[in-house]
Design an enzyme around this catalytic site. Structure first.
Site, PDB file in Angstrom:
ATOM      1  N   GLU A 167       0.846  -1.193   0.000  1.00  0.00           N
ATOM      2  CA  GLU A 167       0.000   0.000   0.000  1.00  0.00           C
ATOM      3  C   GLU A 167       0.884   1.246   0.000  1.00  0.00           C
ATOM      4  OE1 GLU A 167      -4.172  -0.759   1.667  1.00  0.00           O
ATOM      5  OE2 GLU A 167      -2.875  -0.470   3.393  1.00  0.00           O
ATOM      6  N   GLY A 173      -6.257   6.693   0.436  1.00  0.00           N
ATOM      7  CA  GLY A 173      -7.261   7.707   0.751  1.00  0.00           C
ATOM      8  C   GLY A 173      -7.063   9.013  -0.004  1.00  0.00           C
TER       9      GLY A 173
END
Ligand code: PEP
Length: 250
Positions: A167, A173
């Protein structure tokens, strides 16, 4: 060797109410998705909703906790132990998420200790690694993710119950998803790292999944990358499009 089964995790983070759990689970329960043979689906509600979600969720989907304590439980106010998760029959736990690394100062060694302890208790682990934007811009991405993986590799010997989760912090986000080529490059590098440092069988069988602004629109192209074995999804896992991401398995 059996092919790596596609894995789709939904990280609900610190969101929602009991009513939201009911709504999300209803969408998942009514969804037509590829069979359990083709995709493994795991959703991760906040601790307080784990039992509710477990009770409501279809039997072919499982739940994960979002964290657990590094050792046996005891005088650690506010923590949840791996033993407690096992006691509640929670099969999975997410460890090393970048939000915890950054906001709660979890080091790679601490994360690795958690991974080793959770595995030893019988939990399956979604182990997160990834570079920051500064690290990517400095050209150190592979070095960073290799060091994070090495910390784990030094403390475990069996990778069967580990899903390695790449990630990039800059993609989480932010709406800035890694391109399929960027993701594939790191996944390929991680598989080669596992091959050289752990062994060819572990490199071949360990699922390496991607997380960071995955949504219903970008998942297909990412899923087509040869070394990408699934997703960890944040924001979109709270929405009906999570079903489209599950469907990208086939
Ligand atoms: C995550 O937090 O694991 C994540 C991938 O978040 P998002 O999908 O919202 O970028």
């Amino acid at each position: 060797m059996a092919p790596r089964k596609f894995f789709v995790g939904g990280n609900w983070k610190c969101n929602g109410t009991g009513d939201d759990v009911k709504k999300i689970v209803t969408v998942l329960n009514e969804a037509e998705v590829p069979s359990e043979d083709a995709v493994e689906v795991v959703v991760s509600p906040p601790f307080v909703f784990l039992q509710q979600a477990t009770g409501l969720l279809r039997p072919d989907f499982a739940v994960a906790a979002q964290n657990c304590w590094v050792r046996k439980g005891g005088a650690f106010t506010g923590e949840i132990s791996a033993e407690m998760l096992v006691n509640l029959q929670v099969p999975w736990v997410i460890l090393g998420h970048s939000e915890r690394r950054a906001l709660l100062n979890e080091s790679s060694d601490f994360v690795a200790d958690k991974v080793a302890y959770a595995l030893a208790q019988g939990l399956k682990v979604i182990a997160c690694i990834g570079e920051t934007l500064e690290q990517r811009e400095a050209g150190t991405t592979m070095e960073v993710v290799a060091a994070q993986t090495k910390a784990i590799a030094e403390k475990i010997s069996d990778w069967t119950n580990v899903v390695l989760t790449y990630e990039p912090v800059w993609a989480i986000g932010t709406g800035k998803v890694a391109s399929p080529a960027q993701a594939q490059e790191v996944h390929d590098g991680l598989r080669k790292w596992l091959q050289a440092n752990v062994g060819p069988a572990v490199a071949e069988s360990t699922r390496i999944i991607y997380g960071g602004s995955v949504n219903g629109a970008n998942c297909k192209e990412l899923a087509a990358q040869p070394d990408l074995d699934g997703f960890l999804v944040g924001g979109a896992s709270l929405k009906p499009e999570f079903v489209d991401i599950i469907k990208s398995a086939t």
